[in-house]
Structure formats: C-alpha cells, structure tokens
Design an enzyme around this catalytic site. Structure first.
Site, PDB file in Angstrom:
ATOM      1  N   LYS A 107      -3.394  15.557  -8.067  1.00 21.96           N
ATOM      2  CA  LYS A 107      -2.526  15.405  -9.348  1.00 21.96           C
ATOM      3  C   LYS A 107      -1.634  16.678  -9.895  1.00 21.96           C
ATOM      4  O   LYS A 107      -0.634  16.791 -10.281  1.00 21.96           O
ATOM      5  CB  LYS A 107      -3.472  14.952 -10.516  1.00 21.96           C
ATOM      6  N   TYR A 144      -9.096  14.468  -6.328  1.00 27.56           N
ATOM      7  CA  TYR A 144      -8.190  13.783  -7.316  1.00 27.56           C
ATOM      8  C   TYR A 144      -7.316  15.053  -8.207  1.00 27.56           C
ATOM      9  O   TYR A 144      -6.046  14.982  -8.314  1.00 27.56           O
ATOM     10  CB  TYR A 144      -8.911  12.790  -8.354  1.00 27.56           C
ATOM     11  N   ASP A 152       1.036  -1.158   0.095  1.00 29.22           N
ATOM     12  CA  ASP A 152       0.186   0.201   0.036  1.00 29.22           C
ATOM     13  C   ASP A 152       1.103   1.309  -0.089  1.00 29.22           C
ATOM     14  O   ASP A 152       1.638   1.476   0.934  1.00 29.22           O
ATOM     15  CB  ASP A 152      -0.949  -0.224   1.280  1.00 29.22           C
ATOM     16  N   VAL A 153       0.929   2.030  -1.034  1.00 34.08           N
ATOM     17  CA  VAL A 153       1.983   3.153  -1.238  1.00 34.08           C
ATOM     18  C   VAL A 153       1.782   4.249  -0.327  1.00 34.08           C
ATOM     19  O   VAL A 153       2.561   5.041   0.101  1.00 34.08           O
ATOM     20  CB  VAL A 153       1.778   3.642  -2.771  1.00 34.08           C
TER      21      VAL A 153
HETATM   22  P1  NAI Z   1      -6.257   1.255 -12.359  1.00 35.29           P
HETATM   23  O1  NAI Z   1      -7.411   1.462 -11.667  1.00 35.29           O
HETATM   24  O2  NAI Z   1      -6.526   0.331 -13.887  1.00 35.29           O
HETATM   25  O3  NAI Z   1      -5.079   0.707 -11.989  1.00 35.29           O
HETATM   26  C1  NAI Z   1      -4.709   1.168 -10.634  1.00 35.29           C
HETATM   27  C2  NAI Z   1      -3.835   0.387  -9.695  1.00 35.29           C
HETATM   28  O4  NAI Z   1      -3.414   0.736  -8.620  1.00 35.29           O
HETATM   29  C3  NAI Z   1      -4.728  -0.933  -9.520  1.00 35.29           C
HETATM   30  O5  NAI Z   1      -3.888  -2.110  -9.575  1.00 35.29           O
HETATM   31  C4  NAI Z   1      -4.804  -0.745  -7.829  1.00 35.29           C
HETATM   32  O6  NAI Z   1      -5.006  -2.085  -7.211  1.00 35.29           O
HETATM   33  C5  NAI Z   1      -3.380  -0.263  -7.535  1.00 35.29           C
HETATM   34  N1  NAI Z   1      -3.698   0.570  -6.260  1.00 35.29           N
HETATM   35  C6  NAI Z   1      -4.602   1.420  -5.957  1.00 35.29           C
HETATM   36  N2  NAI Z   1      -4.467   1.874  -4.656  1.00 35.29           N
HETATM   37  C7  NAI Z   1      -3.068   1.266  -4.327  1.00 35.29           C
HETATM   38  C8  NAI Z   1      -2.403   1.667  -3.199  1.00 35.29           C
HETATM   39  N3  NAI Z   1      -3.006   2.312  -2.088  1.00 35.29           N
HETATM   40  N4  NAI Z   1      -1.017   1.053  -3.251  1.00 35.29           N
HETATM   41  C9  NAI Z   1      -0.704   0.279  -4.131  1.00 35.29           C
HETATM   42  N5  NAI Z   1      -1.337   0.074  -5.103  1.00 35.29           N
HETATM   43  C10 NAI Z   1      -2.708   0.601  -5.474  1.00 35.29           C
HETATM   44  O7  NAI Z   1      -6.035   2.633 -13.133  1.00 35.29           O
HETATM   45  P2  NAI Z   1      -5.076   3.253 -13.981  1.00 35.29           P
HETATM   46  O8  NAI Z   1      -5.914   4.004 -14.955  1.00 35.29           O
HETATM   47  O9  NAI Z   1      -4.279   2.187 -14.725  1.00 35.29           O
HETATM   48  O10 NAI Z   1      -4.075   4.416 -13.635  1.00 35.29           O
HETATM   49  C11 NAI Z   1      -2.654   4.441 -13.329  1.00 35.29           C
HETATM   50  C12 NAI Z   1      -2.200   5.791 -12.931  1.00 35.29           C
HETATM   51  O11 NAI Z   1      -2.484   6.636 -13.941  1.00 35.29           O
HETATM   52  C13 NAI Z   1      -3.165   6.573 -11.703  1.00 35.29           C
HETATM   53  O12 NAI Z   1      -2.336   7.277 -10.711  1.00 35.29           O
HETATM   54  C14 NAI Z   1      -4.028   7.404 -12.221  1.00 35.29           C
HETATM   55  O13 NAI Z   1      -4.773   8.341 -11.492  1.00 35.29           O
HETATM   56  C15 NAI Z   1      -3.373   7.751 -13.589  1.00 35.29           C
HETATM   57  N6  NAI Z   1      -4.070   8.316 -14.474  1.00 35.29           N
HETATM   58  C16 NAI Z   1      -5.099   7.562 -15.151  1.00 35.29           C
HETATM   59  C17 NAI Z   1      -5.826   8.008 -16.216  1.00 35.29           C
HETATM   60  C18 NAI Z   1      -6.901   7.249 -16.890  1.00 35.29           C
HETATM   61  O14 NAI Z   1      -7.535   7.859 -17.774  1.00 35.29           O
HETATM   62  N7  NAI Z   1      -6.930   5.836 -16.781  1.00 35.29           N
HETATM   63  C19 NAI Z   1      -5.671   9.497 -16.559  1.00 35.29           C
HETATM   64  C20 NAI Z   1      -4.962  10.064 -15.833  1.00 35.29           C
HETATM   65  C21 NAI Z   1      -4.006   9.625 -14.994  1.00 35.29           C
END
Ligand code: NAI
Length: 248
Positions: A160, A156, A63-64
């Site tokens: 960000k 959020y 958990d980060v």
């Molecule tokens: P996702 O929901 O598909 O994957 C996120 C991962 O982070 C999951 O595997 C989850 O279990 C893990 N996670 C959540 N809380 C955690 C914690 N406390 N400690 C460790 N792991 C944890 O999300 P996605 O879309 O792949 O997003 C990745 C990054 O990109 C995030 O920071 C998100 O905010 C950012 N992002 C995503 C966008 C999108 O449109 N999907 C747009 C802009 C930024």
C-alpha cells in the site's frame, strides 16, 4: 443537470463486492457505464446484474496480477463501450501474519495483487487514455496501513505504501496527456475484508479513530468519485485519506 460521469466508461477491479461494488454504484448513479473485473468472475457477473446498476454494468473474470487478464479486460471494455475514461485499481487481498510466521508466498501474493496489479492496471489504462482527446482518470486504492504500518501486515503495508509511490510517479509520466492518477487511502472500512477481524481487535482499532466508528464502503466511493470526475480536474499525484481521522 449533467451527471458527473455522464457518457463515461469506468473499469473497477475487485468490483464484485465491498468498496469496488460501492464505487460501481456511485459511478452508475452519476451516469457511467461500468466494467466490474474480479478474480471471482461469477460474483462479478452477478454483481453486474444488480438492479441498482441499471443494466449499465458488465462483469468479467480477471486476475489483476496477470498481464494477459489485464489486456483482455481492456479489450473487452473497449469493445463493449468504445473508451475507458476511468480506471480504479481496487482489487485486494490480505494475508496477515507477523514476520516470524509470514511465508514468502504470503508476501509475494499480496505484492502481486496490490502493487503489481495496480501497476499493470495503471499502465494499461494510461496507454488507452493518453490517446483519447479527453484523457482519463486513474484511482488507486492505497490504505492507511501503507502510511503508518500495521502490525501483522508487513506485506500489505509495503504494497500500500508502494501504491502511493506508483501513483505519484505515474502522475508525472502521463499528466501531459490529460491523464490524472490519484489514490484514496481508506482507514478501517466495514467490508468482507475486515469482517474477519476479532471483536476485541476491532474495538481497539475503533478507539484510535477520532470519528469513533468504522467507515462504510459508500464513504470511500464518494472520494473515488471525486477523483474520477472533473470535480478534481486540477488534482493529480495526490492521496486522499478516508480514515475518520485515524493516524495510528
Ligand atoms: P473485499 O475483500 O471486500 O473485496 C475485494 C475484491 O477484490 C473481492 O471481490 C475479490 O474477489 C477481489 N480480488 C481479490 N484478488 C483479486 C485479483 N487478483 N484480481 C481481481 N480481483 C481480486 O475488500 P474491500 O474491503 O472492498 O477492499 C477493496 C480495496 O480497498 C482493497 O485494495 C483494500 O486493500 C482496500 N482497503 C480496504 C480497507 C478496508 O478496511 N476494508 C482499508 C484500506 C484499504
């Protein structure tokens, strides 16, 4: 031909799925060993076994937002691979609501995972990298939401935007040691995080994107790869948008 991350070790938080997993795929394809750290430890372990990661990844529960978990992550990575050259602060959650409906815990949770988590990760990675002869590269996942502000995302968007400040400030602190800190600012990317959006909201958002479509996780991963590798050896404190031209 030498691969971009040959002989390097990378930690990717939130690496079990979505953008984090795509980053791991891109890194392994360029020769890296990867530690996938995710709060969903079982999913991280399964992801690490994916054939495309070629046996060069391990999965670990983390958990980060918890400093003990981050310390453990560093220990495991060093024990297994001996160094940490690249660290990607990617883990993320959303808890969307208008301010009238957003509880303090919805605000705190998002700040804890994104901003505190990225700070803890940056601090831990920099502590290792500054003592390595070849330094290292830290890449943070911001979002276009932190630049333009999104309705229903005061938590959020704040986190960000904070990650941009963290990136720039940390870059100034650790540049002397050959440690670079940069961020990627994705727009709307097709992952589990955005799969929850209603079709009409999605269509509205896509209308605002000059390239006329949502992005793919692999397209974000290419920008992360650039910032993680020597292709960006003179770039630090910088933010790359991967948003299809979206500015609203
Ligand atoms: P996702 O929901 O598909 O994957 C996120 C991962 O982070 C999951 O595997 C989850 O279990 C893990 N996670 C959540 N809380 C955690 C914690 N406390 N400690 C460790 N792991 C944890 O999300 P996605 O879309 O792949 O997003 C990745 C990054 O990109 C995030 O920071 C998100 O905010 C950012 N992002 C995503 C966008 C999108 O449109 N999907 C747009 C802009 C930024």
């Amino acid at each position: 031909m030498k691969q971009l991350l040959e002989g390097r070790t990378a930690v990717v938080t939130g690496g079990a799925r979505g953008i984090g997993f795509a980053v791991a795929e891109a890194f392994v394809a360029e020769g890296a060993n990867v530690v996938l750290a995710d709060v969903d430890g079982a999913a991280a372990a399964t992801a690490a076994d994916a054939p495309q990661l070629g046996g060069r990844a391990i999965g670990i529960a983390c958990d980060v937002s918890r400093s003990n978990d981050i310390e453990n992550l560093v220990t495991v990575a060093l024990k297994k691979f001996g160094a940490v050259h690249v660290w990607v602060n990617n883990a993320g959650i959303t808890r969307d609501a208008t301010m009238r409906k957003m509880t303090e815990s919805m605000f705190d949770e998002v700040i804890a995972v994104h901003l505190r988590g990225s700070w803890l990760g940056t601090r831990a990675a920099a502590a290792v990298m500054r003592d390595q002869p070849d330094g290292g590269a830290i890449v943070n996942l911001s979002s276009i939401s932190g630049k333009v502000g999104m309705l229903g995302q005061t938590n959020y968007s704040s986190a960000k935007a904070g990650i941009v400040g963290l990136t720039k400030a940390a870059a100034k602190e650790v540049g002397f040691a050959g440690v670079r800190v940069n961020a990627v600012m994705p727009g709307l990317i097709r992952t589990d995080m955005t799969a929850v959006l209603r079709d009409d909201i999605l269509a509205d958002k896509i209308r605002e994107i000059p390239l006329g479509r949502a992005g793919e996780a692999e397209e974000v991963a290419q920008a992360v790869l650039f910032l993680a590798s020597d292709m960006s050896s003179y770039t630090t404190g910088n933010v790359i948008e991967v948003a299809g031209g979206r500015h609203t």
